[in-house]
Design a protein around this motif. Sequence first.
Motif, PDB file in Angstrom:
ATOM      1  N   LYS A 221       1.453   7.411 -15.822  1.00 38.38           N
ATOM      2  CA  LYS A 221       0.945   6.382 -14.914  1.00 38.38           C
ATOM      3  C   LYS A 221       1.411   6.662 -13.486  1.00 38.38           C
ATOM      4  CE  LYS A 221      -1.248   3.400 -17.602  1.00 38.38           C
ATOM      5  NZ  LYS A 221      -2.641   2.947 -17.357  1.00 38.38           N
ATOM      6  N   VAL A 222       0.542   6.389 -12.516  1.00 38.49           N
ATOM      7  CA  VAL A 222       0.866   6.594 -11.103  1.00 38.49           C
ATOM      8  C   VAL A 222       0.535   5.324 -10.340  1.00 38.49           C
ATOM      9  CG1 VAL A 222       0.369   7.912  -9.010  1.00 38.49           C
ATOM     10  CG2 VAL A 222       0.438   9.072 -11.227  1.00 38.49           C
ATOM     11  N   PHE A 223       1.519   4.774  -9.639  1.00 34.63           N
ATOM     12  CA  PHE A 223       1.267   3.607  -8.786  1.00 34.63           C
ATOM     13  C   PHE A 223       0.873   4.110  -7.408  1.00 34.63           C
ATOM     14  CE2 PHE A 223       2.264   0.276  -5.783  1.00 34.63           C
ATOM     15  CZ  PHE A 223       1.829  -0.877  -6.430  1.00 34.63           C
ATOM     16  N   ASP A 224      -0.353   3.777  -7.002  1.00 32.85           N
ATOM     17  CA  ASP A 224      -0.911   4.246  -5.734  1.00 32.85           C
ATOM     18  C   ASP A 224      -1.416   3.025  -4.964  1.00 32.85           C
ATOM     19  OD1 ASP A 224      -2.369   5.380  -3.648  1.00 32.85           O
ATOM     20  OD2 ASP A 224      -3.096   7.030  -4.876  1.00 32.85           O
ATOM     21  N   PHE A 225      -0.908   2.837  -3.734  1.00 34.13           N
ATOM     22  CA  PHE A 225      -1.310   1.677  -2.932  1.00 34.13           C
ATOM     23  C   PHE A 225      -2.790   1.711  -2.551  1.00 34.13           C
ATOM     24  CE2 PHE A 225       3.304   1.790  -1.969  1.00 34.13           C
ATOM     25  CZ  PHE A 225       3.624   0.504  -2.341  1.00 34.13           C
TER      26      PHE A 225
ATOM     27  N   PHE B 214      10.150   8.970 -10.304  1.00 31.27           N
ATOM     28  CA  PHE B 214      10.234   9.343  -8.901  1.00 31.27           C
ATOM     29  C   PHE B 214       9.635   8.230  -8.053  1.00 31.27           C
ATOM     30  CE2 PHE B 214      10.234  13.708 -10.721  1.00 31.27           C
ATOM     31  CZ  PHE B 214      11.439  14.128 -10.181  1.00 31.27           C
ATOM     32  N   VAL B 215      10.288   7.941  -6.938  1.00 37.71           N
ATOM     33  CA  VAL B 215       9.796   6.956  -5.965  1.00 37.71           C
ATOM     34  C   VAL B 215       9.665   7.658  -4.624  1.00 37.71           C
ATOM     35  CG1 VAL B 215      10.224   4.763  -4.806  1.00 37.71           C
ATOM     36  CG2 VAL B 215      10.950   5.075  -7.170  1.00 37.71           C
ATOM     37  N   SER B 216       8.489   7.581  -4.020  1.00 39.32           N
ATOM     38  CA  SER B 216       8.284   8.217  -2.718  1.00 39.32           C
ATOM     39  C   SER B 216       9.054   7.470  -1.634  1.00 39.32           C
ATOM     40  CB  SER B 216       6.794   8.248  -2.365  1.00 39.32           C
ATOM     41  OG  SER B 216       6.604   8.832  -1.084  1.00 39.32           O
ATOM     42  N   LEU B 217       9.796   8.227  -0.827  1.00 37.92           N
ATOM     43  CA  LEU B 217      10.517   7.648   0.309  1.00 37.92           C
ATOM     44  C   LEU B 217       9.826   8.005   1.622  1.00 37.92           C
ATOM     45  CD1 LEU B 217      14.168   8.495  -0.825  1.00 37.92           C
ATOM     46  CD2 LEU B 217      12.831   6.432  -1.283  1.00 37.92           C
ATOM     47  N   LYS B 218       8.632   8.582   1.542  1.00 43.89           N
ATOM     48  CA  LYS B 218       7.878   8.995   2.717  1.00 43.89           C
ATOM     49  C   LYS B 218       6.994   7.851   3.214  1.00 43.89           C
ATOM     50  CE  LYS B 218       7.447  13.674   0.793  1.00 43.89           C
ATOM     51  NZ  LYS B 218       6.502  14.760   0.441  1.00 43.89           N
ATOM     52  N   GLU B 219       6.410   8.070   4.390  1.00 42.08           N
ATOM     53  CA  GLU B 219       5.361   7.164   4.854  1.00 42.08           C
ATOM     54  C   GLU B 219       4.113   7.442   4.022  1.00 42.08           C
ATOM     55  OE1 GLU B 219       4.565   6.650   9.045  1.00 42.08           O
ATOM     56  OE2 GLU B 219       6.502   7.542   9.523  1.00 42.08           O
ATOM     57  N   LEU B 220       3.568   6.415   3.429  1.00 42.85           N
ATOM     58  CA  LEU B 220       2.380   6.562   2.583  1.00 42.85           C
ATOM     59  C   LEU B 220       1.150   6.171   3.393  1.00 42.85           C
ATOM     60  CD1 LEU B 220       3.948   4.994  -0.608  1.00 42.85           C
ATOM     61  CD2 LEU B 220       3.539   7.414  -0.161  1.00 42.85           C
ATOM     62  N   PRO B 221       0.243   7.117   3.647  1.00 43.19           N
ATOM     63  CA  PRO B 221      -0.873   6.875   4.568  1.00 43.19           C
ATOM     64  C   PRO B 221      -2.084   6.241   3.907  1.00 43.19           C
ATOM     65  CG  PRO B 221      -0.907   9.144   3.822  1.00 43.19           C
ATOM     66  CD  PRO B 221       0.275   8.502   3.149  1.00 43.19           C
ATOM     67  N   ASP B 222      -3.104   6.010   4.754  1.00 44.56           N
ATOM     68  CA  ASP B 222      -4.442   5.612   4.316  1.00 44.56           C
ATOM     69  C   ASP B 222      -4.492   4.240   3.669  1.00 44.56           C
ATOM     70  OD1 ASP B 222      -7.143   6.255   4.373  1.00 44.56           O
ATOM     71  OD2 ASP B 222      -7.145   6.948   2.302  1.00 44.56           O
TER      72      ASP B 222
ATOM     73  N   ALA C 126      -1.863  -3.598  -5.442  1.00 49.12           N
ATOM     74  CA  ALA C 126      -2.207  -3.075  -4.114  1.00 49.12           C
ATOM     75  C   ALA C 126      -3.255  -3.952  -3.438  1.00 49.12           C
ATOM     76  CB  ALA C 126      -2.708  -1.637  -4.229  1.00 49.12           C
ATOM     77  N   THR C 127      -4.193  -4.478  -4.218  1.00 41.52           N
ATOM     78  CA  THR C 127      -5.204  -5.384  -3.664  1.00 41.52           C
ATOM     79  C   THR C 127      -4.560  -6.645  -3.097  1.00 41.52           C
ATOM     80  OG1 THR C 127      -6.861  -4.573  -5.239  1.00 41.52           O
ATOM     81  CG2 THR C 127      -7.288  -6.700  -4.200  1.00 41.52           C
ATOM     82  N   GLN C 128      -3.532  -7.142  -3.784  1.00 40.30           N
ATOM     83  CA  GLN C 128      -2.808  -8.308  -3.282  1.00 40.30           C
ATOM     84  C   GLN C 128      -2.170  -8.007  -1.932  1.00 40.30           C
ATOM     85  OE1 GLN C 128      -2.589 -11.408  -4.260  1.00 40.30           O
ATOM     86  NE2 GLN C 128      -1.078 -11.996  -2.717  1.00 40.30           N
ATOM     87  N   LEU C 129      -1.580  -6.826  -1.793  1.00 39.57           N
ATOM     88  CA  LEU C 129      -0.974  -6.443  -0.510  1.00 39.57           C
ATOM     89  C   LEU C 129      -2.031  -6.371   0.585  1.00 39.57           C
ATOM     90  CD1 LEU C 129       1.492  -3.651  -1.679  1.00 39.57           C
ATOM     91  CD2 LEU C 129       2.019  -6.028  -1.143  1.00 39.57           C
ATOM     92  N   PHE C 130      -3.192  -5.817   0.262  1.00 36.31           N
ATOM     93  CA  PHE C 130      -4.287  -5.745   1.237  1.00 36.31           C
ATOM     94  C   PHE C 130      -4.667  -7.140   1.727  1.00 36.31           C
ATOM     95  CE2 PHE C 130      -8.867  -6.307   1.824  1.00 36.31           C
ATOM     96  CZ  PHE C 130      -9.102  -5.460   2.895  1.00 36.31           C
ATOM     97  N   ASN C 131      -4.813  -8.070   0.797  1.00 36.94           N
ATOM     98  CA  ASN C 131      -5.192  -9.438   1.178  1.00 36.94           C
ATOM     99  C   ASN C 131      -4.122 -10.083   2.057  1.00 36.94           C
ATOM    100  OD1 ASN C 131      -7.583  -9.280  -0.296  1.00 36.94           O
ATOM    101  ND2 ASN C 131      -6.637 -10.069  -2.167  1.00 36.94           N
ATOM    102  N   GLU C 132      -2.855  -9.781   1.783  1.00 43.95           N
ATOM    103  CA  GLU C 132      -1.784 -10.351   2.596  1.00 43.95           C
ATOM    104  C   GLU C 132      -1.773  -9.768   4.001  1.00 43.95           C
ATOM    105  OE1 GLU C 132       1.210 -11.215  -1.203  1.00 43.95           O
ATOM    106  OE2 GLU C 132       1.784  -9.773   0.328  1.00 43.95           O
TER     107      GLU C 132
END
Length: 383
Positions: A194-198, A134-142, A206-212
């Motif tokens: 396994k769960v991928f959580d930003f 499953f892939v979330s198509l919603k806005e992912l908050p926080d 996810a840490t890489q995205l934060f730094n970007e």
Amino acid sequence: MGLVQAVAGAVGGVLADQWKDFYTIPESLPATAAVFAAAPQGTNAGRGSNTHGSSNIISNGSKIVVPEGYGLLLMQDGKLTGFVAEPGGYEWRSDDVNSKSLYAGDGLIASLVSQSWERFKFGGQPGAQQAAYFVSLKELPDNRFGTQSEIYWDDAFLNTQVGAVTRGAYTLKIVDPILFVKNFLPAAYLQPGKVFDFTDIDNAAATQLFNEVVGSLAPAFSLYSNDTARGNRITKLQQDALGFARSLSEAVEVGYQWTSDRGLAIVKTAIVSIEYDANTRELLKTVQRADALAGARGNSNLQASVAQGMQSAGEHGGAAGLVGLGMASGMAGGLGSLQQPAAPAAPAADDPVAKLKKAKEMLDLGLITQADYDAAKAKALGL
């Protein structure tokens, strides 16, 4: 002995995998989960016997329920084979021998004998890997961001470089699930459970995205504050979540190609705080004061200040104080210079030559008589 174990394992696994499976969202899923494996529901309220099937095989005829706000990715031996974006119930169908089931009408030979032989060759386990994610198509908050020291950008309105420490949060959306899984999602998350959580601090991707995002804040502030459509005002930023989100998303796309390479986009932002450096704070005070004293309001405030000064001079310095204030006013152009410009003086009266010229034109046009002209001439010349 190994041969006996392989045969027993192969036959036992084939029999267990004949059951149709029912897949759905895992229990206790965090609201910020982005990608996760579909979970088979072996029992429900104490009922159900399908508890020994292979973890990497989905039997034909199995049902997968896709809830609102999610997409479903299908994989066979590590390769994407399908994607579903509409909610509803779907039935699994595969030509792989390991998926064949008596209960799906695939026949006895293909479902049992052929499958057992194939598994025997792999030591009793299936020689295939099938999975649904499953892939979330919603806005992912926080998804939070923040800077430990000042970032600097050129501001067109202030006409100088400004600096600030800022923090806030944004919502993230997977706009292209296939691109995201192919180009960015680590393979470690394509496993059951396994769960991928930003927002997971232990998630290196996810840490890489934060730094970007942090690296894109200065360009985003510059894009926003130098946009003439917004009046070049950085002060509007905290009330414009969508506007700054577009600037931040554009800056991230230019620097790191989130949308085109990874299928990601920033949707909304919330600026929690902006702490400008000392120079910028002083400059903003000056600009704020200038804005407040602009136009007629500024003229009124200035006149009121002068009037208050005259009153204070009279109270504390008597006539001498008033004389001194009058001298200062005279040096600056007088009190009249502090008021709105007076109406222009009336033009001087017409000279005699002009009057006579006008009277002669009227005589030539027959508008007045010769007697009228003579009388006007005498009056103009003072005769």
